[in-house]
Design a protein around this motif. Structure first.
Motif, PDB file in Angstrom:
ATOM      1  N   ASN A 194       0.852  -1.257   0.070  1.00 51.21           N
ATOM      2  CA  ASN A 194      -0.145  -0.010   0.148  1.00 51.21           C
ATOM      3  C   ASN A 194       0.838   1.325   0.058  1.00 51.21           C
ATOM      4  N   THR A 195       1.968   1.022  -0.640  1.00 50.07           N
ATOM      5  CA  THR A 195       2.783   2.410  -0.605  1.00 50.07           C
ATOM      6  C   THR A 195       3.314   2.558  -2.140  1.00 50.07           C
ATOM      7  N   TRP A 196       3.086   3.931  -2.523  1.00 53.92           N
ATOM      8  CA  TRP A 196       3.517   4.284  -3.851  1.00 53.92           C
ATOM      9  C   TRP A 196       5.071   4.126  -4.197  1.00 53.92           C
ATOM     10  N   GLN A 197       5.473   3.326  -5.065  1.00 52.24           N
ATOM     11  CA  GLN A 197       7.147   3.541  -5.362  1.00 52.24           C
ATOM     12  C   GLN A 197       7.067   3.860  -6.788  1.00 52.24           C
ATOM     13  N   HIS A 198       8.475   4.603  -6.981  1.00 53.20           N
ATOM     14  CA  HIS A 198       8.798   5.024  -8.241  1.00 53.20           C
ATOM     15  C   HIS A 198       9.898   4.283  -8.875  1.00 53.20           C
ATOM     16  N   VAL A 199       9.533   3.312  -9.749  1.00 49.23           N
ATOM     17  CA  VAL A 199      10.647   2.294 -10.452  1.00 49.23           C
ATOM     18  C   VAL A 199      10.836   2.796 -11.701  1.00 49.23           C
ATOM     19  N   ALA A 200      12.218   2.464 -12.056  1.00 48.59           N
ATOM     20  CA  ALA A 200      12.700   2.864 -13.325  1.00 48.59           C
ATOM     21  C   ALA A 200      13.708   2.153 -13.846  1.00 48.59           C
ATOM     22  N   PHE A 201      13.701   1.810 -15.156  1.00 47.37           N
ATOM     23  CA  PHE A 201      14.941   0.923 -15.725  1.00 47.37           C
ATOM     24  C   PHE A 201      15.365   1.714 -16.827  1.00 47.37           C
ATOM     25  N   THR A 202      16.681   1.513 -17.143  1.00 48.71           N
ATOM     26  CA  THR A 202      17.377   1.849 -18.568  1.00 48.71           C
ATOM     27  C   THR A 202      17.937   0.717 -19.085  1.00 48.71           C
ATOM     28  N   TYR A 203      18.130   0.742 -20.445  1.00 48.50           N
ATOM     29  CA  TYR A 203      18.722  -0.429 -20.969  1.00 48.50           C
ATOM     30  C   TYR A 203      19.648   0.326 -22.183  1.00 48.50           C
ATOM     31  N   ASN A 233      23.681  -3.233 -20.669  1.00 46.25           N
ATOM     32  CA  ASN A 233      23.215  -3.142 -19.210  1.00 46.25           C
ATOM     33  C   ASN A 233      21.813  -2.524 -19.086  1.00 46.25           C
ATOM     34  N   ILE A 234      21.066  -3.309 -18.077  1.00 46.41           N
ATOM     35  CA  ILE A 234      19.814  -3.034 -17.564  1.00 46.41           C
ATOM     36  C   ILE A 234      19.981  -2.114 -16.105  1.00 46.41           C
ATOM     37  N   ARG A 235      19.956  -1.184 -15.999  1.00 43.67           N
ATOM     38  CA  ARG A 235      19.972  -0.385 -14.662  1.00 43.67           C
ATOM     39  C   ARG A 235      18.622  -0.136 -14.102  1.00 43.67           C
ATOM     40  N   GLY A 236      18.660  -0.538 -12.765  1.00 47.01           N
ATOM     41  CA  GLY A 236      17.410  -0.394 -11.847  1.00 47.01           C
ATOM     42  C   GLY A 236      17.277   0.625 -10.892  1.00 47.01           C
ATOM     43  N   TYR A 237      16.251   1.204 -10.987  1.00 45.46           N
ATOM     44  CA  TYR A 237      16.194   2.462  -9.892  1.00 45.46           C
ATOM     45  C   TYR A 237      15.136   2.258  -8.904  1.00 45.46           C
ATOM     46  N   SER A 238      14.958   2.329  -7.638  1.00 50.40           N
ATOM     47  CA  SER A 238      13.544   2.530  -6.972  1.00 50.40           C
ATOM     48  C   SER A 238      13.713   3.722  -6.150  1.00 50.40           C
TER      49      SER A 238
END
Length: 86
Positions: A1-10, A14-19
């Protein structure tokens, strides 16, 4: 029940993940979803199955035709975080 901002770049390698604007890690390899030009894109699930669907609400999806920098990811997170109560 918490909003998360999730992003990925490719970048093709390389796949980079962000939270929530924070860099979380790099995975090397191929991302068929990022390069597939034939199949439809699916957000929040896998094609042909109901076993792995996202159980929540997706407020917003953005797709860019360039690789975003770490600073751009942080800027996007900060732009929306107050709107979603983070």
């Amino acid at each position: 029940n918490t909003w998360q901002h999730v992003a990925f770049t490719y970048d093709g390698v390389n796949i980079r993940g962000y939270s929530n604007g924070a860099f979380k890690g790099i995975s090397t390899g191929t991302s068929n979803g990022a390069t597939d030009t034939i199949a439809n894109m699916i957000v929040g699930g896998f094609p042909g199955t109901n076993n792995y669907n996202f159980e929540g609400k997706i407020a917003k999806v953005e797709i860019y035709n360039k690789i975003l920098s770490n600073n751009e990811i942080v800027t996007l997170f900060n732009k929306d975080r107050r709107k979603y109560g983070v």
